[in-house]
Design an enzyme around this catalytic site. Structure first.
Site, mmCIF file in Angstrom:
data_model
loop_
_atom_site.group_PDB
_atom_site.id
_atom_site.type_symbol
_atom_site.label_atom_id
_atom_site.label_comp_id
_atom_site.label_asym_id
_atom_site.label_seq_id
_atom_site.Cartn_x
_atom_site.Cartn_y
_atom_site.Cartn_z
ATOM 1 N N LYS A 1 0.842 -1.205 0.000
ATOM 2 C CA LYS A 1 0.000 0.000 0.000
ATOM 3 C C LYS A 1 0.874 1.250 0.000
ATOM 4 C CE LYS A 1 -1.755 3.016 2.574
ATOM 5 N NZ LYS A 1 -1.875 4.207 1.694
ATOM 6 N N GLY B 1 7.033 4.922 8.014
ATOM 7 C CA GLY B 1 6.227 6.142 8.075
ATOM 8 C C GLY B 1 6.475 6.861 9.380
ATOM 9 N N GLY C 1 2.926 4.734 13.065
ATOM 10 C CA GLY C 1 3.603 3.477 13.386
ATOM 11 C C GLY C 1 3.039 2.834 14.647
ATOM 12 N N GLU D 1 10.637 16.313 14.743
ATOM 13 C CA GLU D 1 10.912 16.052 13.330
ATOM 14 C C GLU D 1 10.100 17.035 12.491
ATOM 15 O OE1 GLU D 1 9.291 12.442 11.403
ATOM 16 O OE2 GLU D 1 11.268 12.173 10.509
HETATM 17 P P1 NAP Z 1 2.645 8.457 7.523
HETATM 18 O O1 NAP Z 1 1.678 9.558 7.498
HETATM 19 O O2 NAP Z 1 2.910 7.737 8.776
HETATM 20 O O3 NAP Z 1 2.168 7.455 6.384
HETATM 21 C C1 NAP Z 1 2.900 6.290 6.046
HETATM 22 C C2 NAP Z 1 1.972 5.290 5.415
HETATM 23 O O4 NAP Z 1 1.021 4.848 6.387
HETATM 24 C C3 NAP Z 1 1.160 5.837 4.256
HETATM 25 O O5 NAP Z 1 1.020 4.847 3.280
HETATM 26 C C4 NAP Z 1 -0.176 6.126 4.922
HETATM 27 O O6 NAP Z 1 -1.250 6.132 4.025
HETATM 28 C C5 NAP Z 1 -0.292 4.982 5.884
HETATM 29 N N1 NAP Z 1 -1.215 5.185 7.008
HETATM 30 C C6 NAP Z 1 -1.715 6.341 7.503
HETATM 31 N N2 NAP Z 1 -2.518 6.101 8.547
HETATM 32 C C7 NAP Z 1 -2.541 4.763 8.732
HETATM 33 C C8 NAP Z 1 -3.171 3.888 9.661
HETATM 34 N N3 NAP Z 1 -3.950 4.359 10.641
HETATM 35 N N4 NAP Z 1 -2.954 2.552 9.544
HETATM 36 C C9 NAP Z 1 -2.151 2.072 8.578
HETATM 37 N N5 NAP Z 1 -1.531 2.845 7.673
HETATM 38 C C10 NAP Z 1 -1.709 4.175 7.747
HETATM 39 O O7 NAP Z 1 4.080 8.937 7.046
HETATM 40 P P2 NAP Z 1 4.449 9.862 5.825
HETATM 41 O O8 NAP Z 1 4.013 11.239 6.163
HETATM 42 O O9 NAP Z 1 3.963 9.249 4.565
HETATM 43 O O10 NAP Z 1 6.037 9.744 5.817
HETATM 44 C C11 NAP Z 1 6.859 10.521 6.586
HETATM 45 C C12 NAP Z 1 7.356 9.778 7.815
HETATM 46 O O11 NAP Z 1 8.005 8.587 7.432
HETATM 47 C C13 NAP Z 1 8.381 10.567 8.576
HETATM 48 O O12 NAP Z 1 8.114 10.514 9.956
HETATM 49 C C14 NAP Z 1 9.690 9.843 8.273
HETATM 50 O O13 NAP Z 1 10.690 10.016 9.232
HETATM 51 C C15 NAP Z 1 9.241 8.447 8.134
HETATM 52 N N6 NAP Z 1 10.205 7.651 7.365
HETATM 53 C C16 NAP Z 1 11.006 6.754 8.016
HETATM 54 C C17 NAP Z 1 11.949 6.007 7.324
HETATM 55 C C18 NAP Z 1 12.834 5.001 8.024
HETATM 56 O O14 NAP Z 1 13.501 4.223 7.359
HETATM 57 N N7 NAP Z 1 12.856 4.983 9.343
HETATM 58 C C19 NAP Z 1 12.076 6.184 5.940
HETATM 59 C C20 NAP Z 1 11.258 7.108 5.306
HETATM 60 C C21 NAP Z 1 10.316 7.830 6.037
HETATM 61 P P3 NAP Z 1 -1.831 7.469 3.345
HETATM 62 O O15 NAP Z 1 -0.736 8.457 3.278
HETATM 63 O O16 NAP Z 1 -2.246 6.979 2.035
HETATM 64 O O17 NAP Z 1 -2.966 7.899 4.160
#
Ligand code: NAP
Ligand code: MG
Length: 499
Positions: A197, A250, A255, A403
């Site tokens: 997804k 994410g 998470g 962050e």
């Molecule tokens: P996010 O808002 O947490 O979203 C990540 C994914 O989770 C998206 O596909 C999102 O879907 C989905 N999601 C949202 N709510 C959910 C729920 N309740 N249950 C299951 N899935 C759900 O993160 P982001 O804004 O896309 O990415 C930025 C974050 O990722 C930052 O905090 C960054 O530090 C982190 N990150 C970490 C790494 C690592 O390796 N540690 C690498 C890259 C990024 P939708 O967006 O489609 O709603």
């Protein structure tokens, strides 16, 4: 297609494949079929802030179909019957397909996400092909062991490593293709099947990749791509009892929700979460090298990098030199749409991301940090913000602790090495950190003390397929990449024969 996007494509030029793909109706990929949905989600192009296309908003029933298809492909049919060496060859073929279509994949990713095209092709796309090749080799090396058991009687005992099963991969928008491959490469090498997804803002590169899976001959159901809202189908997928493993990248708050959902289903979970990675610059470091690495780490991908070195601790004796170098390098950056070949930094992903970043910049000023460079949003319809540099005196400022996920760096001064390490560790995250010094003893001592999943010495933000990435504390648990990752996608069975 929206005129603003038409003219952008005309202006910079893209491959005919990219153009045809963007004009097509986007469909999900379930059980080897390209399928639509009743509801759709608009996709916005961040450099023009105009509507690019739309993608299906999957329903829970679509997710069930995808899990069902993945289960069938795992249990029976060509994938289940495939020998490890055949699986390896198939993954190598898939990597070749990615490489052959790297320009198109890179353009799609750049247009969808906003990132600069050069590093996108090099790192996001070709880096993904590299990772697939690295992991492909493990398909033939997932061996068990025979054991010398000591209990009475005559027994033969050994272990077998099997694919863990159906893997749900939920990935973010900052490296849409690359983060998905960070899950897929190892899972496929292990013989798993998957439901992927992507983030709703950036599903396009995965939908294009589905076509490459077809082209390379990946059996139906091995990879399924469902698009839609994380809060509904993402949550449904993470907590689904039909899933055997959840691998998430994410934010930390999401998470936590994914971990809870997976926990209720008793599915093992990998969580790659947020970060606020420190760079610790000792008095004997090279200010030019520090500035170059910092500029790269915190401003490329417009700062939307989980391991961005977004707080820099510089020794008082070197502080002014580092600031001067950084200011010179930052002010020379070209902010432009990602398709511009000279782009150093593109827009951020969305209007809400932009307003969140601007909110942090305002907060930095309000809490007394000194704005050294940037801080403005250029007058443009797209989601652009200048690379921004703050100096701060206190480690507890919001911009030092949270962050920001945008191109904002804060630099702080320290007097003693121990004080620097204490400030570096004083944060809820533990994703990555770097140390800058020519003194090898100092580097080794402090690399041990830094509470982070990755420590770079005299560098920041380099990755390789062979090195495990993953954080400590609120940055999550589990590893992507490196041999360690195969553990997450295999299960060990113990087999006994009593003779
Ligand atoms: P996010 O808002 O947490 O979203 C990540 C994914 O989770 C998206 O596909 C999102 O879907 C989905 N999601 C949202 N709510 C959910 C729920 N309740 N249950 C299951 N899935 C759900 O993160 P982001 O804004 O896309 O990415 C930025 C974050 O990722 C930052 O905090 C960054 O530090 C982190 N990150 C970490 C790494 C690592 O390796 N540690 C690498 C890259 C990024 P939708 O967006 O489609 O709603
Ligand atoms: Mg987009």
């Amino acid at each position: 297609m929206n005129p603003a996007i038409e003219s952008m494509l005309q202006n910079y030029g893209v491959t005919p494949e990219t153009e045809a793909f963007l004009r097509d109706t986007q469909r999900m990929y379930i059980g080897g079929e390209f399928v639509g949905s009743d509801e759709r989600i608009d996709v916005t192009e961040p450099a023009t802030a105009s509507r690019l296309t739309s993608v299906p908003a999957a329903s829970n029933a679509d997710v069930d179909r995808a899990i069902g298809a993945a289960r069938r492909a795992l249990d029976a049919g060509p994938w289940a019957a495939m020998k490890p060496a055949q699986r390896e060859r198939l993954l190598l073929k898939l990597a070749d397909a990615i490489e052959a279509h790297a320009q198109t994949l890179g353009e799609i990713e750049t247009i969808d996400n906003g990132k600069a095209i050069g590093p996108c092709i090099e790192m996001d796309i070709l880096g993904a092909a590299d990772l697939l090749r690295y992991m492909a080799g493990f398909a033939t090396k997932l061996d068990g062991a025979t054991r010398q058991v000591s209990i009475p009687g005559e027994h033969l005992a050994w272990t077998v490593r099997q694919p863990i099963g159906v893997v749900a991969a939920i990935v973010p928008w900052n490296w849409p293709f690359n983060m998905a491959m960070w899950k897929m490469a190892a899972a496929l090498a292990a013989g798993c099947t998957m439901v992927v997804k992507p983030a709703q803002q950036t599903s396009l590169s995965m939908l294009y990749f589905a076509r490459l899976c077809e082209e390379a001959g990946l059996p139906a159901g091995v990879i399924n791509v469902v698009t839609g809202r994380g809060s509904s189908i993402g949550n449904y997928l993470a907590g689904n009892p039909g899933v055997d493993k959840v691998s998430f990248t994410g934010s930390t708050p999401v998470g936590r929700m994914v971990g809870e959902a997976a926990g209720r289903a008793l599915s093992p979970v990998t969580l790659e979460l947020g970060g606020k990675s420190p760079m610790v610059v000792f008095d004997d470091a090279d200010p030019k090298a520090v500035a170059a690495a910092t500029r790269w780490s915190v401003y490329f991908n417009a700062g939307q990098v989980c391991s961005a070195g977004s707080r820099l601790y510089a020794h008082a004796s070197i502080y002014d030199d580092v600031v001067r170098e950084l200011e010179a390098m930052t002010s020379a950056m070209k902010i432009a749409p990602g398709l511009d070949p000279e782009c150093d930094m593109g827009p951020v992903i969305s209007e809400s991301a932009l307003s969140s970043i601007v909110g942090y910049i305002d907060k930095g000023k309000a809490e007394g940090a000194e704005l050294i460079y940037g801080g403005n949003t250029p007058d443009s319809p797209g989601y652009f913000v200048e690379p921004t540099l703050f100096a701060a005196e206190r480690n507890d400022l919001t911009i030092v602790q949270e962050e920001i996920f945008g191109p904002v760096l804060t630099i702080l001064k320290f007097e003693s090495d121990d004080e620097a390490i204490r400030m570096a560790n004083d944060n809820i995250y533990g994703l990555a950190a770097s140390i800058w010094t020519r003194d090898i003893s100092r580097a080794l001592r402090y690399s041990d003390q830094l509470d982070a999943g990755t420590v770079w010495i005299n560098n920041h933000d380099i990755v390789d397929s062979s090195m495990p990435c993953g954080g400590f504390r609120q940055s999550g648990f589990g590893k992507d990449m490196g041999p360690e990752q195969l553990q997450h996608f295999t299960r060990t069975k113990a087999v006994w024969i009593t003779l």
